[in-house]
Design a protein around this motif. Structure first.
Motif, PDB file in Angstrom:
ATOM      1  N   PRO A 162       8.455 -21.372  54.277  1.00 58.98           N
ATOM      2  CA  PRO A 162       9.535 -20.377  54.381  1.00 58.98           C
ATOM      3  C   PRO A 162      10.860 -20.900  53.855  1.00 58.98           C
ATOM      4  CG  PRO A 162       8.274 -20.487  56.402  1.00 58.98           C
ATOM      5  CD  PRO A 162       7.824 -21.645  55.568  1.00 58.98           C
ATOM      6  N   HIS A 163      11.553 -20.041  53.114  1.00 62.94           N
ATOM      7  CA  HIS A 163      12.819 -20.478  52.520  1.00 62.94           C
ATOM      8  C   HIS A 163      13.982 -20.368  53.499  1.00 62.94           C
ATOM      9  CE1 HIS A 163      13.632 -16.154  52.184  1.00 62.94           C
ATOM     10  NE2 HIS A 163      14.885 -16.472  51.946  1.00 62.94           N
ATOM     11  N   LEU A 164      13.848 -19.527  54.546  1.00 64.49           N
ATOM     12  CA  LEU A 164      14.969 -19.321  55.471  1.00 64.49           C
ATOM     13  C   LEU A 164      15.324 -20.608  56.206  1.00 64.49           C
ATOM     14  CD1 LEU A 164      14.093 -15.836  57.013  1.00 64.49           C
ATOM     15  CD2 LEU A 164      16.045 -16.374  55.550  1.00 64.49           C
ATOM     16  N   ALA A 194       5.870 -15.634  45.082  1.00 66.20           N
ATOM     17  CA  ALA A 194       6.963 -15.666  46.055  1.00 66.20           C
ATOM     18  C   ALA A 194       6.454 -15.349  47.456  1.00 66.20           C
ATOM     19  CB  ALA A 194       8.051 -14.676  45.660  1.00 66.20           C
ATOM     20  N   VAL A 195       5.532 -14.386  47.553  1.00 65.38           N
ATOM     21  CA  VAL A 195       4.945 -14.032  48.843  1.00 65.38           C
ATOM     22  C   VAL A 195       4.151 -15.213  49.408  1.00 65.38           C
ATOM     23  CG1 VAL A 195       3.184 -12.582  49.944  1.00 65.38           C
ATOM     24  CG2 VAL A 195       4.883 -11.549  48.414  1.00 65.38           C
ATOM     25  N   ARG A 254       9.847 -12.563  60.785  1.00 65.85           N
ATOM     26  CA  ARG A 254       8.390 -12.587  61.008  1.00 65.85           C
ATOM     27  C   ARG A 254       7.972 -11.487  61.988  1.00 65.85           C
ATOM     28  NH1 ARG A 254       7.262 -16.019  56.798  1.00 65.85           N
ATOM     29  NH2 ARG A 254       9.223 -17.143  56.655  1.00 65.85           N
ATOM     30  N   ARG A 271       4.541 -18.465  48.744  1.00 62.82           N
ATOM     31  CA  ARG A 271       5.456 -19.536  49.159  1.00 62.82           C
ATOM     32  C   ARG A 271       6.148 -19.195  50.473  1.00 62.82           C
ATOM     33  NH1 ARG A 271       6.883 -19.478  43.574  1.00 62.82           N
ATOM     34  NH2 ARG A 271       5.985 -21.258  42.460  1.00 62.82           N
ATOM     35  N   GLU A 272       6.577 -17.944  50.621  1.00 60.65           N
ATOM     36  CA  GLU A 272       7.264 -17.551  51.842  1.00 60.65           C
ATOM     37  C   GLU A 272       6.341 -17.662  53.051  1.00 60.65           C
ATOM     38  OE1 GLU A 272      10.186 -16.753  54.305  1.00 60.65           O
ATOM     39  OE2 GLU A 272      10.473 -17.016  52.149  1.00 60.65           O
ATOM     40  N   ASP A 287      14.724 -16.385  61.268  1.00 59.64           N
ATOM     41  CA  ASP A 287      13.317 -16.679  60.976  1.00 59.64           C
ATOM     42  C   ASP A 287      12.385 -15.847  61.854  1.00 59.64           C
ATOM     43  OD1 ASP A 287      11.125 -17.904  59.820  1.00 59.64           O
ATOM     44  OD2 ASP A 287      11.291 -19.751  60.975  1.00 59.64           O
TER      45      ASP A 287
END
Length: 417
Positions: free
Chosen positions: A400-402, A392-393, A354, A395-396, A350
């Motif tokens: 964050p999906h990670l 998608a950008v 970033r 939401r990330e 993560d």
């Protein structure tokens, strides 16, 4: 509640010891106390930060809701319904304006913006009101960390033993140094000026970023006041020389320059706060946990205030660590070691993602290199033109999906209504 003074040499014990009483440390104490662990928070409340605000995105909003802080935070904050990005680098090929809106991912807001000092105040009040938290307003002189337990040695001679230490004591962390965790640091040729402004025209709850050759110039919406219906906070990256020159200007001249940088879109500007400044740099660590200690917040990552990632990432550190330790017997070294391997793996992915993203964007602005300009411009065009990619950008950025720990998974009830 704040712990009263105790005799020199006294030893007390706790399950979790949180070192550092900034916003990350306060949040960590609340999170671990909520999970039923006996928690001690040790540190000094940081001094006010002039002109600094915090943009908290959806995952952090959910986390604050789980801590019981969201209602009070929202009363002091302004919703951020979208982020508008404008290329102002005068590069060879024009780049379209890009706006990312919460409505595109079925949220009423991407997050909220609140004064850093007000956020610390809310969290501190909750800590002081919590019977599960022992708050010791004191300095830590040293640490002992070994296989069986960990301890903090306070400056007044007291000793506090714990099954586990959460180090939230900042970029110059003594806890990190004692644990022997290596640090990689770097600097940028920039200074950030921060301040709060009132302006003539409304911001419509949209954060606006002008990407300039000295770095981003970002206006983030603030809530109105009786005498100021339109307010924003400003984070302005610039060279060291420009920062020195601007800080020496009369306020009125600086206000005119700010209005000019904002293309007069918000009308006349008035600075209503003190002006903060800090040098731009970055930091990563070799590992995020070791033995009976884990790092959260600025003990393990620092980067420029671009994309409002700083405290959002720090709160994910806290929520992720709480998640990893939730079902662990802290006295069982094998269980604890497995949990910390998981924590380190999550945070490495993560934070690395970033940090690299912010570093690339910042350097792409301040280095006038045509291939880099073309790549940045093409990225803007693709996100602006392609709805699925844009969503998608968004939401990330806010969910964050990670890593999405359990304290950040459940939507706030008000958002569902």
């Amino acid at each position: 509640m704040t712990q009263p003074s105790a005799p020199t040499g006294e030893t007390t014990k706790t399950d979790i010891l949180v070192a550092g009483a900034g916003s990350t440390g306060l949040a960590a104490a609340l999170a671990f106390a909520r999970s039923g662990l006996k928690t001690a928070l040790v540190g000094r409340i940081p001094p006010p930060l002039p002109g600094r605000t915090i943009a908290l995105f959806e995952a952090s909003v959910r986390f604050l809701d789980a801590l019981g802080a969201l209602e009070r935070v929202k009363a002091l904050a302004c919703p951020i319904e979208g982020i508008r990005m404008i290329d102002d680098t005068d590069q060879l090929f024009p780049v379209p304006e890009l706006t990312l809106r919460a409505s595109e991912i079925d949220l009423p807001a991407l997050g909220v913006n609140i004064s850093n000092d007000e956020l610390v105040g809310v969290l501190l009040d909750l800590v002081r009101a919590s019977p599960e938290i022992q708050f010791i307003d004191a300095d830590i002189a040293d640490y002992e960390v070994n296989g069986a337990c960990a301890a903090a040695l306070l400056a007044d001679g007291r000793r506090l033993e714990a099954d586990f230490i959460v180090a939230a004591d900042g970029r110059n962390s003594r806890a990190r140094a004692v644990a022997g965790i290596d640090v990689k640091e770097w600097t940028y040729p920039q200074v950030a000026l921060t301040m709060m402004l009132r302006h003539e025209f409304p911001h419509d709850n949209i954060s606006t970023e002008w990407h300039t050759r000295s770095g981003p110039f970002t206006l983030v919406p603030l809530p109105p006041r009786d005498d100021a219906p339109h307010r924003s906070s400003l984070v302005w990256l610039m060279s060291v020389d420009d920062a020195r020159r601007r800080l020496a200007k009369p306020r009125e001249e600086l206000e005119y320059e700010i209005e000019d940088y904002a293309k007069s879109e918000f009308g006349a500007m008035k600075i209503e706060s003190d002006i903060g400044q800090f040098r731009m740099g970055g930091m990563q660590v070799s590992q995020h946990a070791k033995g009976r200690l884990a790092l959260v917040g600025e003990t393990c990552h620092i980067f420029p205030p671009i994309g409002a990632q700083g405290l959002n990432l720090s709160l994910r550190d806290v929520a992720d660590l709480e998640d990893c330790l939730a079902s662990v017997d802290l006295r069982n070294e094998r269980e604890l070691s497995r949990a910390l391997v998981r924590y380190d793996r999550h945070r490495r992915a993560d934070i690395g993602f970033r940090t690299n993203g912010v570093d690339v964007l910042n350097r792409s602005l301040i280095i006038p290199y045509l291939p880099v300009d073309l790549f940045r411009g093409a990225s803007f065009i693709a996100v602006a033109a392609l709805g699925p990619l844009r969503r998608a950008v968004i939401r990330e950025g806010v969910l964050p999906h990670l890593v999405l720990p359990r304290m950040m998974r459940h939507p706030v009830r008000a958002h569902a209504g």
